[in-house]
Design an enzyme around this catalytic site. Structure first.
Site, PDB file in Angstrom:
ATOM      1  CB  SER A  68      -0.935   0.002   1.199  1.00 46.99           C
ATOM      2  OG  SER A  68      -0.171  -0.066   2.377  1.00 46.99           O
ATOM      3  CG  HIS A 105       5.195  -3.984   9.491  1.00 45.94           C
ATOM      4  ND1 HIS A 105       5.573  -2.858  10.186  1.00 45.94           N
ATOM      5  CD2 HIS A 105       5.642  -5.041  10.214  1.00 45.94           C
ATOM      6  CE1 HIS A 105       6.229  -3.219  11.287  1.00 45.94           C
ATOM      7  NE2 HIS A 105       6.284  -4.539  11.326  1.00 45.94           N
ATOM      8  CB  THR A 106      -1.186  -2.789   5.967  1.00 45.37           C
ATOM      9  OG1 THR A 106      -0.987  -1.455   6.420  1.00 45.37           O
ATOM     10  CG2 THR A 106      -2.050  -3.531   6.942  1.00 45.37           C
ATOM     11  CB  CYS A 107       3.095   0.015   3.806  1.00 48.66           C
ATOM     12  SG  CYS A 107       3.862   0.152   5.388  1.00 48.66           S
ATOM     13  CG  PHE A 108       6.709  -3.094   4.090  1.00 51.07           C
ATOM     14  CD1 PHE A 108       7.220  -2.436   2.979  1.00 51.07           C
ATOM     15  CD2 PHE A 108       6.827  -2.490   5.332  1.00 51.07           C
ATOM     16  CE1 PHE A 108       7.850  -1.202   3.107  1.00 51.07           C
ATOM     17  CE2 PHE A 108       7.461  -1.253   5.465  1.00 51.07           C
ATOM     18  CZ  PHE A 108       7.965  -0.613   4.352  1.00 51.07           C
TER      19      PHE A 108
END
Length: 368
Positions: free
Chosen positions: A309, A334-337
């Site tokens: 994201s 860690h939603t961005c990764f």
């Protein structure tokens, strides 16, 4: 939703390779009441007419094709959340309205016969199908920046701060155009007294701009199979579950497209993770996926196509990361990764407790 089948059969023979075009050619010619007859689907060159399994498989394969952003009828609402919306540029296909009419019929047919479409749409899409107004909160998940700025206008005194009119500039085919939110809008200033109307009109514009014709064609096809009055008892969340169910998650696909960091497939934590996923219900798997990636759905192309994201181009695989941390800690996402940090728990039981607690404590679950 229980419907009474019309007597007779709706026979359809399609090729697996051409499932989209074959189905389209047949379905646009049928009368709506034919679609309410018992489905008898046959794949060319394969034996056996089956009353349920083949119809389910047909709808699964067909939805992957017709909803795939590659065909230009739909697009993902954001790169990292795999909810679909109508593509405002779908008119590059000159027959696009006929295709949307077909898609509406297919969604209606799936509901009528108790099957699901494999793909989830945005909340405003379900609300539009129910003829419910779209509110500012509905756009938060899809356009957080716009949500923030319109919300700011509502909660603050904008006198002498905001110099806007009831019009919006947008780019269409390389040229900047002005769209009036209401007749004469470019000459009407936004003031403290009319700002609520401005926000309401802006939200509707943000959703419907460029997709009115497509949506009406889809809605017409849908209502030919499921008349509007049958939808009265539903809200948008229930309609979403009726149309898409809780997305089924393919464990094998998930396993084969997972990155392992500071661990390997033989590490107990990794083995336990897959055993826990195996024991979880579909809903819990979807919740875990949402906890780690921010989306309870998988892209139509499967786990290999998961995006981060952070807006970085290219896929970001689901990642299990073994960390050196106190084993009383909960796992961290860690939603961005698309990464899950797991302490080295002493037992599978403890890991199950900690993982379940982490997933259940994060914000109330909304099936996207």
């Amino acid at each position: 939703m229980n419907f009474k089948n019309v007597s007779g059969h709706c026979r359809l023979e399609v090729s697996r390779q051409e499932v989209f075009e074959d189905s389209y050619r047949h379905i646009v010619k049928m009368r709506p009441k034919d679609l309410r007859k018992r489905l008898m689907i046959k794949f060319k060159g394969e034996d056996g007419l089956d009353y349920g399994g083949v119809a389910r498989e047909w709808l699964y394969l067909l939805s992957h094709e017709m909803l795939n952003p590659y065909y230009g009828l739909f697009q993902y609402s954001r790169d990292d959340i795999y909810t679909l919306q109508i593509n405002p540029d779908s008119s590059v296909n000159p027959d696009h309205l006929s295709y949307f009419h077909f898609v509406g019929r297919i969604i209606g047919t799936a509901i009528f016969h108790g099957h699901h479409i494999d793909g989830g749409f945005t909340t405003p899409f379900y609300k539009m199908l129910l003829n419910k107004p779209i509110t500012l909160d509905d756009i938060e998940a899809v356009d957080p920046d716009l949500h923030k700025s319109l919300n700011w206008i509502l909660v603050n005194d904008i006198t002498e701060i905001i110099d806007s009119t009831f019009s919006v500039e947008h780019e269409a085919f390389g040229a900047i155009r002005v769209h009036e939110l209401k007749p004469g809008g470019k000459n009407i200033q936004v003031t403290e007294s009319n700002k609520k109307e401005y926000v309401k009109l802006y939200v509707t514009y943000r959703w419907c701009q460029g997709i009115e014709q497509q949506f009406l064609a889809l809605q017409k096809g849908f209502h030919e199979v499921i008349p509007q009055h049958h939808l009265r008892p539903f809200d948008e969340r229930e309609l979403e579950l009726v149309i898409g169910g809780i997305g089924k998650i393919d464990l094998e696909d998930w396993k084969s497209h997972t990155r392992l960091k500071h661990c390997n497939s033989e590490t107990p934590i990794v083995k336990w993770f897959w055993e826990i996923m195996d024991s979880y219900s579909e809903e819990m798997r979807a919740r875990l996926l949402q906890f780690v990636t921010g989306s309870s759905r998988v892209p139509l192309q499967g786990f290999k196509a998961l995006q981060g994201s952070t807006g970085a181009a290219g896929p970001r695989l689901f990642t299990l990361h073994l960390i050196d941390a106190c084993t009383d800690n909960l796992p961290k996402a860690h939603t961005c990764f698309n990464r899950l940090d797991l302490p080295s728990y002493e037992s599978k039981e403890k890991m199950t407790d900690k993982l379940t607690q982490a997933v259940e404590e994060t914000c109330g679950f909304a099936v996207e």
